[in-house]
Scaffold this motif. Structure first.
Motif, short mmCIF file in Angstrom:
data_model
loop_
_atom_site.label_atom_id
_atom_site.label_comp_id
_atom_site.label_asym_id
_atom_site.label_seq_id
_atom_site.Cartn_x
_atom_site.Cartn_y
_atom_site.Cartn_z
N ALA A 155 9.88 -2.45 1.82
CA ALA A 155 8.72 -3.33 1.72
C ALA A 155 7.47 -2.69 2.32
O ALA A 155 6.39 -2.78 1.74
N THR A 156 7.61 -2.02 3.46
CA THR A 156 6.45 -1.38 4.07
C THR A 156 5.95 -0.24 3.20
O THR A 156 4.74 -0.05 3.07
N ARG A 178 5.27 -1.43 9.81
CA ARG A 178 6.29 -2.43 10.15
C ARG A 178 5.66 -3.56 10.96
O ARG A 178 5.98 -4.73 10.77
N ARG A 179 4.78 -3.21 11.89
CA ARG A 179 4.12 -4.21 12.74
C ARG A 179 3.33 -5.18 11.87
O ARG A 179 3.38 -6.40 12.09
N TRP A 236 2.68 -10.52 9.43
CA TRP A 236 2.52 -11.40 8.27
C TRP A 236 3.64 -12.45 8.22
O TRP A 236 3.38 -13.61 7.93
N VAL A 237 4.85 -12.03 8.52
CA VAL A 237 5.98 -12.98 8.54
C VAL A 237 5.76 -14.02 9.62
O VAL A 237 5.88 -15.23 9.38
#
Length: 75
Positions: free
Chosen positions: A21-22, A29-30, A35-36
């Motif tokens: 996804a990244t 990743r951060r 966003w999550v």
């Protein structure tokens, strides 16, 4: 778990891992986890509690972020 998390059955081949996804969204990743946490990006949990993401959700997440930012700043 953020409110945006929903239980939905999706074929595993359609979902991306955190690393995939990244790379797909060209974000860190951060940023993905931010966003999550903020509810801008939906995710799915595997039976072993690993996050997975739909590619189309990754495309729409920045749009949700921009819409939210415009609302907050009054633009």
């Amino acid at each position: 778990m953020p409110e945006s998390a929903q239980i939905e059955h999706v074929a595993p081949a359609q979902l991306l891992t955190v690393n995939e996804a990244t790379a797909y969204a060209r974000i860190s990743r951060r940023t993905l986890y931010n966003w999550v946490h903020r509810g801008w990006l939906a995710y799915h949990l595997t039976p072993s509690n690993l996050m997975r993401f739909k590619p189309e959700d990754l495309i729409s997440a920045p749009v949700k972020r921009q819409n939210r930012d415009a609302t907050v700043t009054g633009s």
